[in-house]
Design an enzyme around this catalytic site. Sequence first.
Site, short mmCIF file in Angstrom:
data_model
loop_
_atom_site.label_atom_id
_atom_site.label_comp_id
_atom_site.label_asym_id
_atom_site.label_seq_id
_atom_site.Cartn_x
_atom_site.Cartn_y
_atom_site.Cartn_z
N HIS A 76 0.87 4.89 -2.05
CA HIS A 76 0.22 5.99 -1.34
C HIS A 76 1.09 6.72 -0.31
CE1 HIS A 76 -3.41 5.00 -3.44
NE2 HIS A 76 -3.31 3.74 -3.05
N CYS A 86 -7.43 -2.88 -4.66
CA CYS A 86 -5.98 -2.68 -4.72
C CYS A 86 -5.25 -4.02 -4.77
CB CYS A 86 -5.51 -1.87 -3.51
SG CYS A 86 -5.93 -0.11 -3.61
N ARG A 94 -12.32 -1.01 -1.64
CA ARG A 94 -11.13 -0.40 -2.22
C ARG A 94 -9.89 -1.22 -1.89
NH1 ARG A 94 -10.39 1.23 -6.49
NH2 ARG A 94 -8.48 0.08 -6.44
N CYS A 122 0.85 -1.19 0.00
CA CYS A 122 0.00 0.00 0.00
C CYS A 122 0.89 1.25 0.00
CB CYS A 122 -0.89 0.03 1.24
SG CYS A 122 -1.88 -1.45 1.54
#
Length: 285
Positions: free
Chosen positions: A203, A246, A242, A199
């Site tokens: 991000h 991902c 979400r 992740c």
Amino acid sequence: MKKVLTAVAVAMSLSVAAFSAVQAGPAEDLTAFQDHFKTAFKDVPFEDFKDGAYALDANLKAQWEEMESSFPPYEPDIDAGKTIWETPFKNGKTYADCMGDIKSIRTKYPYYDAEKDTIVTAEGALNACKTDGDGEGFVDKEGKPLLNKGKIAQLMAYIAMENRGGKINVATPEGKAVDWYEKGKNYYYAKRGQLNMSCADCHTNNAGKMIRADMLSPALGHVTHWPTYRSADGEITTLHNRFMGCNTMVRAANDKAQADSYKALEYFLTYMSNGQEWNGPGSRK
């Protein structure tokens, strides 16, 4: 000999850094996490991170605000969610009977339940309410649990709208809650899938950069605007949807919505966004 000493010095410095990272607690993590984004995006006011990638690009934000002010695509879902909230269960009770004042719901979750040793999310609590009142939770047409889209997302859309303006204020994890926090933290930074990505790769490390035609949003403020109507999905979905999306994109094994892994990740990310404003439901590309 000099090379050996240099190598040892480097190894020792790395060990000290690793030891310091291990010793850092949630409160220290929170400061470092938010400071990273404040430094990386110096021109973005802290409170604007709730707007995701739109906070980083004035043109994108203007387009998004125009859509929000005219006809946001989630409006029908808010109306549907209001109906769900007000419709009595089979036992005659409503969500208000087990969830309390609707305007305080968003700021309560997620939280650590010491008695059950788990993280309780808003969606999980709503599903428990429905299970108690109707004899079954949110399910699809085949009777299988459906906790990432559909009616539960619509219900959350109404709740989110009623809670706009509240601030995220998750208590600093203590005791066994730290175990769940660490599980979420590890999930955020762990590499997975055939693309071997985390992740954080998108991000944190590459926030603000473009991936094809889309800008990667910063993790700070990620949880604020859910549930979200995403044009790519053509419907309103939950935060866990979400997460699932991902994992699919990096070709990793997926967990189901409200799995322990996703609850822990939500707990970590929400704590990392302390001080941000709840502004769901949202709309994104």
